[in-house]
Design an enzyme around this catalytic site. Structure first.
Site, PDB file in Angstrom:
ATOM      1  N   ARG A 240     -12.498  24.938   7.265  1.00  0.00           N
ATOM      2  CA  ARG A 240     -11.623  24.311   6.284  1.00  0.00           C
ATOM      3  C   ARG A 240     -10.211  24.865   6.440  1.00  0.00           C
ATOM      4  O   ARG A 240     -10.027  26.015   6.847  1.00  0.00           O
ATOM      5  CB  ARG A 240     -12.134  24.571   4.865  1.00  0.00           C
ATOM      6  CG  ARG A 240     -13.513  23.967   4.585  1.00  0.00           C
ATOM      7  CD  ARG A 240     -13.996  24.339   3.199  1.00  0.00           C
ATOM      8  NE  ARG A 240     -15.307  23.751   2.922  1.00  0.00           N
ATOM      9  CZ  ARG A 240     -16.469  24.353   3.196  1.00  0.00           C
ATOM     10  NH1 ARG A 240     -16.464  25.571   3.759  1.00  0.00           N
ATOM     11  NH2 ARG A 240     -17.607  23.762   2.916  1.00  0.00           N
ATOM     12  N   LYS A 267     -14.764  28.932   0.766  1.00  0.00           N
ATOM     13  CA  LYS A 267     -14.820  28.015  -0.372  1.00  0.00           C
ATOM     14  C   LYS A 267     -16.133  28.156  -1.130  1.00  0.00           C
ATOM     15  O   LYS A 267     -16.157  28.137  -2.364  1.00  0.00           O
ATOM     16  CB  LYS A 267     -14.652  26.576   0.116  1.00  0.00           C
ATOM     17  CG  LYS A 267     -14.737  25.547  -0.994  1.00  0.00           C
ATOM     18  CD  LYS A 267     -14.602  24.135  -0.464  1.00  0.00           C
ATOM     19  CE  LYS A 267     -14.741  23.106  -1.590  1.00  0.00           C
ATOM     20  NZ  LYS A 267     -14.642  21.720  -1.100  1.00  0.00           N
ATOM     21  N   HIS A 328      -8.518  18.108   7.446  1.00  0.00           N
ATOM     22  CA  HIS A 328      -9.927  18.105   7.044  1.00  0.00           C
ATOM     23  C   HIS A 328     -10.762  17.178   7.931  1.00  0.00           C
ATOM     24  O   HIS A 328     -11.982  17.341   8.031  1.00  0.00           O
ATOM     25  CB  HIS A 328     -10.055  17.692   5.577  1.00  0.00           C
ATOM     26  CG  HIS A 328     -11.400  17.999   4.989  1.00  0.00           C
ATOM     27  ND1 HIS A 328     -11.803  19.284   4.710  1.00  0.00           N
ATOM     28  CD2 HIS A 328     -12.438  17.201   4.642  1.00  0.00           C
ATOM     29  CE1 HIS A 328     -13.030  19.262   4.207  1.00  0.00           C
ATOM     30  NE2 HIS A 328     -13.435  18.008   4.152  1.00  0.00           N
ATOM     31  N   ARG A 331     -13.266  18.468  10.620  1.00  0.00           N
ATOM     32  CA  ARG A 331     -14.651  18.780  10.258  1.00  0.00           C
ATOM     33  C   ARG A 331     -15.540  17.545  10.380  1.00  0.00           C
ATOM     34  O   ARG A 331     -16.647  17.617  10.904  1.00  0.00           O
ATOM     35  CB  ARG A 331     -14.700  19.344   8.834  1.00  0.00           C
ATOM     36  CG  ARG A 331     -14.101  20.732   8.721  1.00  0.00           C
ATOM     37  CD  ARG A 331     -13.966  21.221   7.299  1.00  0.00           C
ATOM     38  NE  ARG A 331     -15.207  21.231   6.547  1.00  0.00           N
ATOM     39  CZ  ARG A 331     -16.152  22.142   6.656  1.00  0.00           C
ATOM     40  NH1 ARG A 331     -16.005  23.144   7.521  1.00  0.00           N
ATOM     41  NH2 ARG A 331     -17.239  22.092   5.928  1.00  0.00           N
ATOM     42  N   HIS A 355     -21.803  24.287   4.901  1.00  0.00           N
ATOM     43  CA  HIS A 355     -22.143  23.416   3.777  1.00  0.00           C
ATOM     44  C   HIS A 355     -23.159  24.114   2.891  1.00  0.00           C
ATOM     45  O   HIS A 355     -23.981  24.909   3.360  1.00  0.00           O
ATOM     46  CB  HIS A 355     -22.720  22.095   4.285  1.00  0.00           C
ATOM     47  CG  HIS A 355     -21.677  21.141   4.767  1.00  0.00           C
ATOM     48  ND1 HIS A 355     -21.952  20.068   5.581  1.00  0.00           N
ATOM     49  CD2 HIS A 355     -20.342  21.104   4.552  1.00  0.00           C
ATOM     50  CE1 HIS A 355     -20.839  19.412   5.843  1.00  0.00           C
ATOM     51  NE2 HIS A 355     -19.847  20.023   5.227  1.00  0.00           N
ATOM     52  N   TYR A 365     -29.709  32.354   2.698  1.00  0.00           N
ATOM     53  CA  TYR A 365     -29.989  32.576   4.109  1.00  0.00           C
ATOM     54  C   TYR A 365     -29.226  33.774   4.641  1.00  0.00           C
ATOM     55  O   TYR A 365     -28.234  34.204   4.076  1.00  0.00           O
ATOM     56  CB  TYR A 365     -29.629  31.336   4.920  1.00  0.00           C
ATOM     57  CG  TYR A 365     -28.150  31.014   4.930  1.00  0.00           C
ATOM     58  CD1 TYR A 365     -27.591  30.209   3.939  1.00  0.00           C
ATOM     59  CD2 TYR A 365     -27.317  31.537   5.909  1.00  0.00           C
ATOM     60  CE1 TYR A 365     -26.247  29.928   3.933  1.00  0.00           C
ATOM     61  CE2 TYR A 365     -25.954  31.258   5.900  1.00  0.00           C
ATOM     62  CZ  TYR A 365     -25.429  30.455   4.916  1.00  0.00           C
ATOM     63  OH  TYR A 365     -24.089  30.189   4.915  1.00  0.00           O
TER      64      TYR A 365
END
Length: 389
Positions: A240, A267, A328, A331, A355, A365
């Site tokens: 980002r 983010k 953006h 991405r 994401h 994770y």
């Protein structure tokens, strides 16, 4: 007999205080010091009280009678004028401590569960767009018309979306003021719907032809080299824009070819590992010769201790002639072509895009998960980009 101004003016002090009566409870007390003080005598529930009105000559006879009449009206309602005055003075003090600016800053400071960055955003929004115009006004005096005028200024300079956000923040602030007894209503609520967002422009991927044009234009770009490097890194790493802007050298290991971004700079507030393909390492080594002496990889020109402005890279992309695209979109481009290749699992692609997982269990994770596959994917993506020449 009613008093006359001449009588009052000529009255001389004596050894003891004395009174000159007017009518309807009004009299003037003449002190040995020479002070002449207006008083109003009244009864409530059979008990006599005296109310101080003011001092002569600052308050003349006509003014004293007017104040006496106001006090008499309160007495007829069974209210002590002195109590009403104390309440009014207390309210004035409270209003003086409850200007729009004071309450707004208090509200911003009271918000919990928000980042320092978001708190700073709120402070800047109010400081720039509201405080110069309504900051000193008592909060209860701020009307919907005041707020609309401020927000219209923002709309005229093209900041409509920002005006809508600020309107929502204003409403939250006024509801806080109502809860803390500094406001009676929310004047910002009347402004809902006064501003309309432009249609949302969703990210769109670049075709291989668009990517080839981007790389041709990038090679001949005459702007700041740091902007050129940033744009190419965005294509290669598909981070980002805010994550690129806030990048710090301490998190980059060029020998290991890894960019380890801590949660506070992401983010989604989760640590993110970015495998660096060879071209990215080459670009970062060059960038280090320009900004490596600073903590920030992309410091601002005017304020080197802060990241470069958020619109800088999009403006550079526009100067390249890539009309219709934003940073953006890199991405979306990477996501589209990686999926279309059929070479990589969705878990690997989504993890590298940073994401959020819908499943909360998956969300917890290890940030180094699938790292060998991610390294291979980033190499493949680099080659795909470089082939579009």
């Amino acid at each position: 007999m009613p008093l006359t101004d001449i009588q009052i003016r000529q009255a001389k002090p004596g050894e003891r205080p004395r009174k000159l009566s007017d009518e309807r409870g009004l009299f003037i007390e003449i002190r040995p010091t020479g002070a002449k003080l207006w008083r109003y005598r009244y009864k409530i529930e059979g008990k006599e009280n005296v109310f101080a009105l003011g001092e002569y000559p600052e308050m003349g006879l006509a003014d004293a009678r007017a104040e006496r009449d106001k006090a008499r009206a309160l007495v007829k309602q069974g209210r002590h004028p002195s109590h009403v005055r104390r309440t009014a003075r207390a309210r004035q003090v409270l209003e003086g401590q409850s200007s729009f600016k004071i309450v707004a800053l208090e509200w911003i400071g009271s918000k919990t569960g928000i980042t320092d960055g978001y708190r700073g955003q709120l402070t800047r929004a109010f400081t720039k767009n509201l405080f110069p115009y309504v900051g000193r006004l008592p909060l209860r005096d701020v009307t919907s018309a005041h707020l609309l005028e401020c927000l219209r200024r923002m709309e005229r300079r093209g900041a409509t979306y920002y005006a809508i956000s600020l309107c929502n923040w204003l409403s939250q602030m006024f509801r806080y003021a109502v809860r803390t007894l500094r406001a009676d209503a929310d004047p910002a609520a009347a402004l809902y719907g006064a501003f309309v967002r432009d249609p949302v422009q969703h990210s769109r991927p670049m075709s291989p032809e668009d990517m080839a044009r981007f790389r041709r234009e990038l090679a001949g770009y005459g702007g700041f080299r740091t902007n050129t490097i940033a744009l190419e890194l965005m294509q290669l790493l598909f981070l980002r824009t805010v994550e690129i802007r806030r990048g710090r050298w301490e998190h980059v290991d060029l020998d290991a070819a890894l960019w380890n971004i801590p949660p506070e700079l992401m983010k989604k507030r989760r640590r993110h590992l970015v495998p660096l393909p060879s071209r990215a390492v080459e670009l970062l080594k060059e960038l280090h010769t320009i900004t490596g002496a600073r903590g920030l990889m992309f410091p601002g020109l005017r304020h080197p201790d802060k990241p470069v402005d958020g619109s800088t890279f999009n403006r550079a992309l526009e100067r390249l002639g890539m009309k219709g695209f934003t940073c953006h979109d890199f991405r979306a481009t990477a996501s589209t072509h990686l999926y279309e290749s059929g070479l990589f699992r969705s878990e690997v692609i989504e993890l590298q895009l940073a994401h959020a997982e819908d499943n909360q269990t998956k969300a917890a994770y290890n940030h180094a998960q699938y790292l060998p596959e991610r390294i291979e994917m980033m190499r493949w993506w680099q080659d795909f980009c470089l082939d579009c020449q």
